[in-house]
Design an enzyme around this catalytic site. Sequence first.
Site, PDB file in Angstrom:
ATOM      1  N   CYS A   5     -78.338   5.316-119.781  1.00 57.30           N
ATOM      2  CA  CYS A   5     -79.663   4.887-119.599  1.00 57.30           C
ATOM      3  C   CYS A   5     -80.491   5.763-120.153  1.00 57.30           C
ATOM      4  CB  CYS A   5     -79.883   4.857-117.931  1.00 57.30           C
ATOM      5  SG  CYS A   5     -78.775   3.801-117.071  1.00 57.30           S
TER       6      CYS A   5
ATOM      7  N   ALA B  40     -83.477   5.797-122.605  1.00 61.04           N
ATOM      8  CA  ALA B  40     -84.944   5.619-122.931  1.00 61.04           C
ATOM      9  C   ALA B  40     -85.796   6.689-121.751  1.00 61.04           C
ATOM     10  CB  ALA B  40     -85.650   4.191-122.828  1.00 61.04           C
ATOM     11  N   PRO B  41     -86.779   7.339-122.187  1.00 60.14           N
ATOM     12  CA  PRO B  41     -87.427   7.327-123.779  1.00 60.14           C
ATOM     13  C   PRO B  41     -86.603   8.130-124.757  1.00 60.14           C
ATOM     14  CG  PRO B  41     -88.402   8.870-122.263  1.00 60.14           C
ATOM     15  CD  PRO B  41     -87.717   7.954-121.496  1.00 60.14           C
ATOM     16  N   GLY B  42     -85.399   8.768-124.329  1.00 55.80           N
ATOM     17  CA  GLY B  42     -84.473   9.468-125.328  1.00 55.80           C
ATOM     18  C   GLY B  42     -84.723  11.011-125.308  1.00 55.80           C
TER      19      GLY B  42
ATOM     20  N   LYS C 219     -83.330  13.242-123.298  1.00 57.13           N
ATOM     21  CA  LYS C 219     -81.816  13.793-123.215  1.00 57.13           C
ATOM     22  C   LYS C 219     -81.164  13.445-124.580  1.00 57.13           C
ATOM     23  CE  LYS C 219     -82.280  14.192-118.399  1.00 57.13           C
ATOM     24  NZ  LYS C 219     -83.303  13.158-118.081  1.00 57.13           N
TER      25      LYS C 219
ATOM     26  N   ASP D 188     -77.455  -4.218-120.721  1.00 59.70           N
ATOM     27  CA  ASP D 188     -77.552  -3.903-119.121  1.00 59.70           C
ATOM     28  C   ASP D 188     -76.033  -2.808-118.929  1.00 59.70           C
ATOM     29  OD1 ASP D 188     -77.085  -3.673-116.482  1.00 59.70           O
ATOM     30  OD2 ASP D 188     -77.601  -5.646-116.015  1.00 59.70           O
TER      31      ASP D 188
ATOM     32  N   ASP E 179     -77.739   9.189-116.596  1.00 63.87           N
ATOM     33  CA  ASP E 179     -78.958   9.635-116.005  1.00 63.87           C
ATOM     34  C   ASP E 179     -79.629   8.330-115.572  1.00 63.87           C
ATOM     35  OD1 ASP E 179     -81.210  11.451-115.618  1.00 63.87           O
ATOM     36  OD2 ASP E 179     -82.195  10.705-117.492  1.00 63.87           O
TER      37      ASP E 179
ATOM     38  N   CYS F  75     -83.638  11.951-110.845  1.00 66.60           N
ATOM     39  CA  CYS F  75     -84.883  12.740-110.619  1.00 66.60           C
ATOM     40  C   CYS F  75     -85.403  12.414-109.398  1.00 66.60           C
ATOM     41  CB  CYS F  75     -85.899  12.681-111.850  1.00 66.60           C
ATOM     42  SG  CYS F  75     -86.449  10.974-111.933  1.00 66.60           S
TER      43      CYS F  75
END
Length: 448
Positions: free
Chosen positions: A240, A242-244, A246, A290, A325, A375
Amino acid sequence: MEYPNTPFKSDFNTEILTKTHCDDACQEVDSNSDELEGLLKWLCSTPNITSLRVNTLTNDVEDVLNLIKAYLNDNNIKVEIHPILKEVIIIHNIPIERLDLNKEKQEVIIDVHCGASVLRGAHIFAPGVIGMQKGAQLNDKVSVYVDVNKKCKKGFCDIFNLGRKVFVGNGVVKMTRKELFCDNNSLKGIAIEMLATISGCPTLNINNLPTGSCILQNLPSIICVYLLAPKPNEVILDMCAAPGHKTTHIAALMENKGILVALDKIQPKINKLERIRDEFKANFKAFRADSTKILLKIENNMHSSNNVLNGPPFLMESFDRILLDAPCSALGKRPQFLNDSTEKIIRSFVPLQRKLFENAVALLKPHGTLVYSTCTITLGENEGVVAWALKKFKNLKLIEPPSELKLGSKGWKGTDLSDKHLSYVQRFDHLSVDVDSVGFFVACFNKS
Ligand code: SAM
């Protein structure tokens, strides 16, 4: 300071934060309500540092440190390299006694999201402004308030007294009322340049630093990738991505060598991910997918070659390391003025997180590493998912973080996790001694 006391709407039942959210294991956490109150207050306040991660693929950390010092141009602002995370630059908030926070006569009203960004060092961009007093001229000094209960109407032109407002700081007008509220196509750019805020966070416009040199990233997100421990020449999946933020860090630790695949469900987010990849000169392949449906189910893996560079679906046991994430209720944001989340939305994430986790375990090679992070602060999405996973996948072991990366606090009680396991997972919250950042959770597993 005038922070509000709870980030949630008055009808929000905070019990949902301490339940596992799933009918099969609905226990309440054993924590006392004072502790929860402390956590909620902390969520309303601003972290006392800003952290930037330098892109070590293209830049030297000392060089970027010097650029930032030159940009801030203020010897009173403490800027340093993190003592453990060597590519991270820490900017400390300015003690507020040193700032001019006397209230001005003219006022500007901004929305809650804009208010949170301002307290973390942003100027005020035009879309965030809701009201500005009539008569405010270009370059006038104004006091800025957040409309906490969303009662102010766009274009408001008086002193706002119809709802709760919180003073966040002083700034200088850079766009007139006419530009802001009458000219439809001008809703871009800085409307108020901030001079001082109640958080003391220095204003830093990252766009003024060389593109791709560094990124604003909260410390727990950086620690999360360190726990994944990517190495050059491995095959790694970011499920998962985006936005990238990590993903680019993983690429840097891999020294751009090996195979890194990044997935996200939403195409515009993939476009953004590819932009960041190019700016950071990071080597990874991005695919829209997905991640609950990326497992190629073939009875015998021998029948098929396994080129992950072609994108999903992937054969079982394809990756050395996987970062999950996960999409989550995102209640760990700081600071928060108002949180509109509903119980229904918060409950919706656990089934999705479990499906993603099942795929992650299947795609991981034996002896591979899986990092699960969110988060958010709820028991269900954090310890709840870890407890479920350890019960379901007997080949998974929860790993103790190396001592230098153990900067969070221990997990919450309320699931089947033992005290030992609670000390292996990390919560970043008001009890974390070494990191004052956003609310975050991370757990690291090994597959046998
Ligand atoms: N790892 C990212 C970073 O550090 O920049 C942040 C990821 S964010 C927490 C979660 C991401 O999961 C969102 O971008 C969302 O679009 C994506 N997502 C949600 N459901 C998904 C799914 N079923 N498959 C793949 N991605 C999904």
